[in-house]
Design an enzyme around this catalytic site. Structure first.
Site, PDB file in Angstrom:
ATOM      1  N   HIS A   1       0.872  -1.191   0.000  1.00  0.00           N
ATOM      2  CA  HIS A   1       0.000   0.000   0.000  1.00  0.00           C
ATOM      3  C   HIS A   1       0.900   1.229   0.000  1.00  0.00           C
ATOM      4  O   HIS A   1       1.454   1.609   1.026  1.00  0.00           O
ATOM      5  CB  HIS A   1      -0.905  -0.002   1.245  1.00  0.00           C
ATOM      6  CG  HIS A   1      -1.887   1.130   1.266  1.00  0.00           C
ATOM      7  ND1 HIS A   1      -3.230   0.934   1.445  1.00  0.00           N
ATOM      8  CD2 HIS A   1      -1.719   2.471   1.136  1.00  0.00           C
ATOM      9  CE1 HIS A   1      -3.857   2.101   1.432  1.00  0.00           C
ATOM     10  NE2 HIS A   1      -2.950   3.055   1.243  1.00  0.00           N
TER      11      HIS A   1
ATOM     12  N   HIS B   1       1.617   5.326  -1.629  1.00  0.00           N
ATOM     13  CA  HIS B   1       1.248   6.525  -2.395  1.00  0.00           C
ATOM     14  C   HIS B   1       2.504   7.119  -3.007  1.00  0.00           C
ATOM     15  O   HIS B   1       3.401   7.540  -2.287  1.00  0.00           O
ATOM     16  CB  HIS B   1       0.577   7.564  -1.488  1.00  0.00           C
ATOM     17  CG  HIS B   1      -0.707   7.067  -0.896  1.00  0.00           C
ATOM     18  ND1 HIS B   1      -1.915   7.215  -1.540  1.00  0.00           N
ATOM     19  CD2 HIS B   1      -0.958   6.391   0.245  1.00  0.00           C
ATOM     20  CE1 HIS B   1      -2.874   6.656  -0.805  1.00  0.00           C
ATOM     21  NE2 HIS B   1      -2.325   6.148   0.283  1.00  0.00           N
TER      22      HIS B   1
ATOM     23  N   ARG C   1       2.096   9.514  -5.543  1.00  0.00           N
ATOM     24  CA  ARG C   1       1.688  10.819  -6.089  1.00  0.00           C
ATOM     25  C   ARG C   1       2.052  10.930  -7.569  1.00  0.00           C
ATOM     26  O   ARG C   1       2.203   9.938  -8.242  1.00  0.00           O
ATOM     27  CB  ARG C   1       2.310  11.986  -5.279  1.00  0.00           C
ATOM     28  CG  ARG C   1       2.170  11.875  -3.769  1.00  0.00           C
ATOM     29  CD  ARG C   1       0.744  11.814  -3.288  1.00  0.00           C
ATOM     30  NE  ARG C   1       0.666  11.969  -1.829  1.00  0.00           N
ATOM     31  CZ  ARG C   1      -0.362  11.559  -1.102  1.00  0.00           C
ATOM     32  NH1 ARG C   1      -1.392  10.952  -1.651  1.00  0.00           N
ATOM     33  NH2 ARG C   1      -0.371  11.760   0.202  1.00  0.00           N
TER      34      ARG C   1
ATOM     35  N   ASN D   1      -5.207   7.330  -6.045  1.00  0.00           N
ATOM     36  CA  ASN D   1      -5.935   8.562  -5.701  1.00  0.00           C
ATOM     37  C   ASN D   1      -5.193   9.818  -6.138  1.00  0.00           C
ATOM     38  O   ASN D   1      -4.843  10.680  -5.349  1.00  0.00           O
ATOM     39  CB  ASN D   1      -6.277   8.605  -4.197  1.00  0.00           C
ATOM     40  CG  ASN D   1      -5.073   8.505  -3.292  1.00  0.00           C
ATOM     41  OD1 ASN D   1      -4.062   7.911  -3.645  1.00  0.00           O
ATOM     42  ND2 ASN D   1      -5.170   9.094  -2.111  1.00  0.00           N
TER      43      ASN D   1
ATOM     44  N   LYS E   1      -8.985  -0.270  -5.914  1.00  0.00           N
ATOM     45  CA  LYS E   1      -9.015   0.337  -4.590  1.00  0.00           C
ATOM     46  C   LYS E   1     -10.317   1.104  -4.382  1.00  0.00           C
ATOM     47  O   LYS E   1     -10.654   1.991  -5.165  1.00  0.00           O
ATOM     48  CB  LYS E   1      -7.821   1.298  -4.439  1.00  0.00           C
ATOM     49  CG  LYS E   1      -7.799   2.110  -3.144  1.00  0.00           C
ATOM     50  CD  LYS E   1      -7.522   1.249  -1.926  1.00  0.00           C
ATOM     51  CE  LYS E   1      -7.685   2.022  -0.621  1.00  0.00           C
ATOM     52  NZ  LYS E   1      -6.599   2.954  -0.339  1.00  0.00           N
TER      53      LYS E   1
ATOM     54  N   HIS F   1     -10.430   1.082   1.715  1.00  0.00           N
ATOM     55  CA  HIS F   1     -10.184   2.023   2.819  1.00  0.00           C
ATOM     56  C   HIS F   1     -11.425   1.952   3.696  1.00  0.00           C
ATOM     57  O   HIS F   1     -12.455   2.553   3.367  1.00  0.00           O
ATOM     58  CB  HIS F   1      -9.954   3.439   2.284  1.00  0.00           C
ATOM     59  CG  HIS F   1      -9.655   4.439   3.376  1.00  0.00           C
ATOM     60  ND1 HIS F   1      -8.483   5.153   3.420  1.00  0.00           N
ATOM     61  CD2 HIS F   1     -10.365   4.805   4.469  1.00  0.00           C
ATOM     62  CE1 HIS F   1      -8.495   5.935   4.511  1.00  0.00           C
ATOM     63  NE2 HIS F   1      -9.632   5.746   5.155  1.00  0.00           N
TER      64      HIS F   1
ATOM     65  N   HIS G   1      -4.622  -0.870   5.704  1.00  0.00           N
ATOM     66  CA  HIS G   1      -4.097  -0.137   6.867  1.00  0.00           C
ATOM     67  C   HIS G   1      -4.998  -0.247   8.097  1.00  0.00           C
ATOM     68  O   HIS G   1      -5.515   0.754   8.598  1.00  0.00           O
ATOM     69  CB  HIS G   1      -3.804   1.336   6.531  1.00  0.00           C
ATOM     70  CG  HIS G   1      -4.862   2.045   5.739  1.00  0.00           C
ATOM     71  ND1 HIS G   1      -6.171   2.116   6.142  1.00  0.00           N
ATOM     72  CD2 HIS G   1      -4.802   2.700   4.554  1.00  0.00           C
ATOM     73  CE1 HIS G   1      -6.864   2.788   5.251  1.00  0.00           C
ATOM     74  NE2 HIS G   1      -6.052   3.148   4.272  1.00  0.00           N
TER      75      HIS G   1
ATOM     76  N   ASP H   1       1.473   2.517   3.529  1.00  0.00           N
ATOM     77  CA  ASP H   1       0.619   3.700   3.407  1.00  0.00           C
ATOM     78  C   ASP H   1       1.459   4.972   3.501  1.00  0.00           C
ATOM     79  O   ASP H   1       0.976   6.021   3.935  1.00  0.00           O
ATOM     80  CB  ASP H   1      -0.506   3.713   4.451  1.00  0.00           C
ATOM     81  CG  ASP H   1      -1.642   4.662   4.064  1.00  0.00           C
ATOM     82  OD1 ASP H   1      -1.679   5.097   2.905  1.00  0.00           O
ATOM     83  OD2 ASP H   1      -2.472   4.975   4.936  1.00  0.00           O
TER      84      ASP H   1
ATOM     85  N   HIS I   1       3.542  14.443   1.697  1.00  0.00           N
ATOM     86  CA  HIS I   1       2.992  15.773   1.408  1.00  0.00           C
ATOM     87  C   HIS I   1       4.152  16.753   1.549  1.00  0.00           C
ATOM     88  O   HIS I   1       5.043  16.532   2.373  1.00  0.00           O
ATOM     89  CB  HIS I   1       1.912  16.164   2.438  1.00  0.00           C
ATOM     90  CG  HIS I   1       0.658  15.353   2.358  1.00  0.00           C
ATOM     91  ND1 HIS I   1      -0.315  15.559   1.411  1.00  0.00           N
ATOM     92  CD2 HIS I   1       0.210  14.324   3.117  1.00  0.00           C
ATOM     93  CE1 HIS I   1      -1.318  14.704   1.583  1.00  0.00           C
ATOM     94  NE2 HIS I   1      -1.021  13.938   2.619  1.00  0.00           N
TER      95      HIS I   1
ATOM     96  N   ALA J   1      -3.352  14.763   5.879  1.00  0.00           N
ATOM     97  CA  ALA J   1      -3.186  13.468   6.546  1.00  0.00           C
ATOM     98  C   ALA J   1      -2.187  12.605   5.792  1.00  0.00           C
ATOM     99  O   ALA J   1      -2.253  12.486   4.578  1.00  0.00           O
ATOM    100  CB  ALA J   1      -4.537  12.760   6.620  1.00  0.00           C
TER     101      ALA J   1
HETATM  102 ZN   LIG Z   1      -3.393   5.030   1.725  1.00  0.00          ZN
END
Ligand SMILES: [Zn+2]
Length: 348
Positions: free
Chosen positions: A13, A15, A17, A41, A108, A147, A181, A253, A257, A269
């Protein structure tokens, strides 16, 4: 000095970006992992075959591996890295799913508006509305990653979602459902209730409780969704991770950012752990005397649950302090500036 070798670690899992952020951080995962399940996402979310293929190419480019279709040898400093791609859940028809099945590893599902860029997610869990898509996914052996949070009170959101997992698991017994998660004892208890439920666990949820986030001075870099819960929840997560429960996999996860979006009024988050995840896991498992179970937790379980065969990669870790950098290209990692117990010595 104690040493531990991990083979083909997988981050189930992640991210990565897009754009500059992708270019800046993707190689940190590619360095120490053989592959990762890539979350869809983006803005807009990845929901067509073209977007999925183009995103995979941008990822391979960012980690220094040529796209597969130009028939060049894959190359990078540290062997390969496989981005296991996902689509953002919507109700898709079976023809589309059959056409895209070879390009993706999972789909997802986000409840609408529950976390970063999830506005287009599922609004109500109407099983009959979702049935054609989920049955097609089961037939095509495409796992559903979820999620699992409601829009209730923040500490109860995951526990409240358990009856949705229950209804998905019983209505679609041939669909592999991954509770992403997980952060609660309730989710841990679900694992043995339904044969088709699996879970990923992050490294930060094995280490922190809500106290670490807001019990003293507020720590924006530990703020994530789902929020860290009670110590007894963390203990339940630790137990199944340390025992390498066969239905549990590591999924960081890791969610970068820019620093100004974390150290802000309206803190985004996400905890950024990709470059230190394996070192932290070694420390946790070694302290508990369970280092022998780490291989299953970070790779073997995921290989059998997803039926994937990652490229060979060997990571040698040593029990030697590692000072975590203050930032990685403008992204503040968990434990920035602090010393952690294990380091990566070599990657082959
Ligand atoms: Zn995530």
């Amino acid at each position: 000095m104690k040493q531990h070798t991990l083979l083909m670690p997988l981050d189930m899992h992640l991210h990565l970006r897009d754009g500059i952020m992708l270019e800046n951080i993707a190689s940190l995962s590619a360095y120490s992992f053989s592959g990762a399940i890539i979350m869809p996402n983006l803005v807009p979310p990845v929901s067509t075959k073209e977007e999925l293929i183009a995103y995979k190419e941008r990822i391979l480019h960012a980690v220094g591996i040529e796209a597969a279709d130009d028939e060049m040898e894959e190359f990078s400093d540290n062997g390969g890295f496989e981005p296991y791609m996902t689509l953002f859940y919507q109700n898709y028809d079976e023809d589309f799913l059959a056409e895209v099945a070879d390009e993706l590893t999972a789909i997802k599902l986000y409840p609408a508006g529950i976390t970063t860029n999830s506005e287009g997610g599922v609004k109500n869990f109407d099983i009959e509305e979702m049935r054609p898509t989920l049955e097609a996914m089961a037939r095509l052996d495409i796992p559903l990653c979820v999620h699992g949070e409601t829009d209730g009170f923040v500490m109860d959101r995951e526990a409240e979602f358990m009856n949705i997992y229950e209804s998905l698991a019983t209505n679609f017994p041939d669909l592999k459902i991954i509770m992403e998660h997980i952060t609660t004892k309730e989710a841990v208890d679900m694992l043995d209730k339904h044969a088709n439920l699996y879970a990923t666990i992050t490294v930060h949820h094995l280490l922190i409780s809500l106290d670490d986030v807001i019990g003293g001075m507020m720590k924006p870099h530990l703020f994530c969704k789902p929020i860290a819960k009670r110590p007894e929840d963390r203990d339940a997560l630790l137990k199944v991770a340390l025992d390498a429960h066969p239905k549990v996999m590591f999924g960081s996860d890791s969610a970068p950012h820019p620093q100004h979006k974390k150290e802000a009024c309206g803190c985004a988050a996400g905890v950024f752990t990709a470059p230190i995840a394996l070192q932290l896991l070694c420390e946790i498992f070694e302290k508990a005397g369970k280092l022998d179970n780490l291989q299953s937790f970070v790779s073997d379980n995921a290989q059998s649950i997803y039926g994937i065969c990652p490229e060979f990669k060997e990571i040698i870790l040593v029990q030697e302090p590692f000072k975590v950098p203050e930032t990685y290209k403008g992204v503040v990692p968990m434990y920035a500036g602090e010393s952690i117990g294990w380091s990566i010595e070599d990657v082959d």
